[in-house]
Design an enzyme around this catalytic site. Structure first.
Site, PDB file in Angstrom:
ATOM      1  N   HIS A 289      -2.244   6.915   7.605  1.00  0.00           N
ATOM      2  CA  HIS A 289      -1.399   7.889   6.897  1.00  0.00           C
ATOM      3  C   HIS A 289      -2.193   9.155   6.567  1.00  0.00           C
ATOM      4  O   HIS A 289      -1.644  10.256   6.621  1.00  0.00           O
ATOM      5  CB  HIS A 289      -0.858   7.288   5.590  1.00  0.00           C
ATOM      6  CG  HIS A 289       0.397   6.485   5.756  1.00  0.00           C
ATOM      7  ND1 HIS A 289       1.544   7.009   6.312  1.00  0.00           N
ATOM      8  CD2 HIS A 289       0.687   5.204   5.434  1.00  0.00           C
ATOM      9  CE1 HIS A 289       2.493   6.070   6.317  1.00  0.00           C
ATOM     10  NE2 HIS A 289       1.997   4.960   5.794  1.00  0.00           N
TER      11      HIS A 289
ATOM     12  N   GLY B 177       0.829  -1.201   0.000  1.00  0.00           N
ATOM     13  CA  GLY B 177       0.000   0.000   0.000  1.00  0.00           C
ATOM     14  C   GLY B 177       0.857   1.242   0.000  1.00  0.00           C
ATOM     15  O   GLY B 177       2.032   1.201   0.384  1.00  0.00           O
TER      16      GLY B 177
ATOM     17  N   GLN C 198       2.837   9.882   1.666  1.00  0.00           N
ATOM     18  CA  GLN C 198       4.149   9.212   1.572  1.00  0.00           C
ATOM     19  C   GLN C 198       4.960   9.667   0.359  1.00  0.00           C
ATOM     20  O   GLN C 198       6.158   9.399   0.288  1.00  0.00           O
ATOM     21  CB  GLN C 198       3.972   7.696   1.518  1.00  0.00           C
ATOM     22  CG  GLN C 198       3.442   7.113   2.822  1.00  0.00           C
ATOM     23  CD  GLN C 198       3.379   5.609   2.750  1.00  0.00           C
ATOM     24  OE1 GLN C 198       2.410   5.040   2.269  1.00  0.00           O
ATOM     25  NE2 GLN C 198       4.432   4.953   3.196  1.00  0.00           N
TER      26      GLN C 198
ATOM     27  N   HIS D  83      -3.695   0.805   8.065  1.00  0.00           N
ATOM     28  CA  HIS D  83      -2.374   1.429   7.970  1.00  0.00           C
ATOM     29  C   HIS D  83      -2.432   2.648   7.030  1.00  0.00           C
ATOM     30  O   HIS D  83      -1.919   3.718   7.356  1.00  0.00           O
ATOM     31  CB  HIS D  83      -1.372   0.380   7.463  1.00  0.00           C
ATOM     32  CG  HIS D  83       0.024   0.870   7.346  1.00  0.00           C
ATOM     33  ND1 HIS D  83       1.029   0.460   8.194  1.00  0.00           N
ATOM     34  CD2 HIS D  83       0.600   1.743   6.474  1.00  0.00           C
ATOM     35  CE1 HIS D  83       2.153   1.074   7.856  1.00  0.00           C
ATOM     36  NE2 HIS D  83       1.921   1.853   6.810  1.00  0.00           N
ATOM     37  N   GLU D  84      -3.086   2.476   5.872  1.00  0.00           N
ATOM     38  CA  GLU D  84      -3.155   3.578   4.896  1.00  0.00           C
ATOM     39  C   GLU D  84      -4.075   4.692   5.389  1.00  0.00           C
ATOM     40  O   GLU D  84      -3.770   5.875   5.208  1.00  0.00           O
ATOM     41  CB  GLU D  84      -3.604   3.067   3.518  1.00  0.00           C
ATOM     42  CG  GLU D  84      -2.707   1.999   2.889  1.00  0.00           C
ATOM     43  CD  GLU D  84      -1.220   2.323   2.938  1.00  0.00           C
ATOM     44  OE1 GLU D  84      -0.840   3.501   2.792  1.00  0.00           O
ATOM     45  OE2 GLU D  84      -0.417   1.380   3.141  1.00  0.00           O
TER      46      GLU D  84
ATOM     47  N   CYS E 148       6.540  -0.137   7.357  1.00  0.00           N
ATOM     48  CA  CYS E 148       6.052   0.983   6.541  1.00  0.00           C
ATOM     49  C   CYS E 148       7.172   1.445   5.624  1.00  0.00           C
ATOM     50  O   CYS E 148       8.329   1.543   6.060  1.00  0.00           O
ATOM     51  CB  CYS E 148       5.624   2.120   7.462  1.00  0.00           C
ATOM     52  SG  CYS E 148       5.085   3.596   6.578  1.00  0.00           S
ATOM     53  N   LEU E 149       6.821   1.732   4.364  1.00  0.00           N
ATOM     54  CA  LEU E 149       7.832   2.189   3.405  1.00  0.00           C
ATOM     55  C   LEU E 149       8.453   3.509   3.845  1.00  0.00           C
ATOM     56  O   LEU E 149       9.565   3.839   3.428  1.00  0.00           O
ATOM     57  CB  LEU E 149       7.210   2.339   2.009  1.00  0.00           C
ATOM     58  CG  LEU E 149       6.713   1.038   1.356  1.00  0.00           C
ATOM     59  CD1 LEU E 149       5.970   1.346   0.067  1.00  0.00           C
ATOM     60  CD2 LEU E 149       7.863   0.076   1.110  1.00  0.00           C
TER      61      LEU E 149
END
Ligand SMILES: [Zn+2]
Length: 169
Positions: free
Chosen positions: A138, A45, A50, A134-135, A92-93
Site C-alpha cells: 500500500h 491491517g 487507505q 500487503h501493507e 483488502c478493505l
C-alpha cells in the site's frame, strides 16, 4: 474516530506514499483513528493511503484486537529480509467483495519506527509476513490485484469498473 476507507480507483491507493517527517500530535490522532478504523472494519491491517493520506505509515494486528501484543504501528517501515513462499487467499478493505490467491514470501522482517519514534525490528511469518507485505505494498501504491495476471486481474478490474459506472463502488 472511524475514518472512511477509500476504494480501488482512488489516487492515494495507486501512487507511492511519502516519508513521515515527524511524529506530531496530528500523526498520533491519525494512528488512533487508523487503529479504530481497522478494528471496526474489521481487518488485520490498514495503511495511511487507505484513509486517503499518502504517508508511509501502517497499523497491523493479526489478532484483530484479541491480543494487545499483536497491535503494531510502523512509521517509515522498510524490509530487512524476505524469504520463502506462501500461497494464500487474500483480500483488502479497499477492494471489498473480492479475494484472490496471492504468492508472498513466507517470512518478512520489517524495520521502522513505532508511534513513540523508537526504532523496532519485527520478524513475521505466515499471516503476519503476509500482512506486512500487503501493507508495505500500500505504501508503494500497489494493491493485491496488481499481483494478479491476465484474466484473473481483468475479471476483478472489469467488475469494479462496472460497479463504479453503476455508482455502487
Ligand atoms: Zn489492503
Amino acid at each position: 474516530m472511524i475514518r472512511p476507507i477509500v476504494k480501488y480507483g482512488t489516487a492515494s491507493l495507486h501512487r507511492p506514499a511519502e516519508k513521515v517527517d515527524a511524529i506530531t500530535p496530528d500523526l498520533q490522532t491519525l494512528i488512533d483513528d487508523m487503529i479504530e478504523t481497522m478494528y471496526a472494519a474489521p481487518g488485520v491491517g490498514l495503511a495511511a493511503p487507505q484513509v486517503g493520506l499518502p504517508l508511509r505509515l501502517f497499523v497491523v494486528d493479526i489478532s484483530v484486537g484479541r491480543n494487545a501484543a499483536d497491535l503494531m504501528v510502523f512509521v517509515n517501515p522498510e524490509f530487512v529480509e524476505r524469504d520463502g513462499m506462501q500461497l494464500e487467499e487474500e483480500g483488502c478493505l479497499s477492494v471489498p467483495g473480492f479475494t484472490a490467491t496471492v504468492a508472498r514470501p513466507a517470512r518478512a522482517v520489517v524495520r521502522g519506527q513505532d508511534r513513540t519514534g523508537t526504532e523496532r525490528l519485527v520478524e513475521g511469518t505466515g499471516l503476519l509476513a503476509r500482512a506486512f507485505q500487503h501493507e508495505m505494498d500500500h505504501l508503494d501504491g500497489r494493491l493485491f490485484v496488481d499481483h494478479l495476471r491476465g484474466i484473473k486481474r481483468d475479471l476483478i478490474v472489469r467488475k469494479i469498473q462496472k460497479l463504479t459506472r453503476a455508482g455502487e463502488w
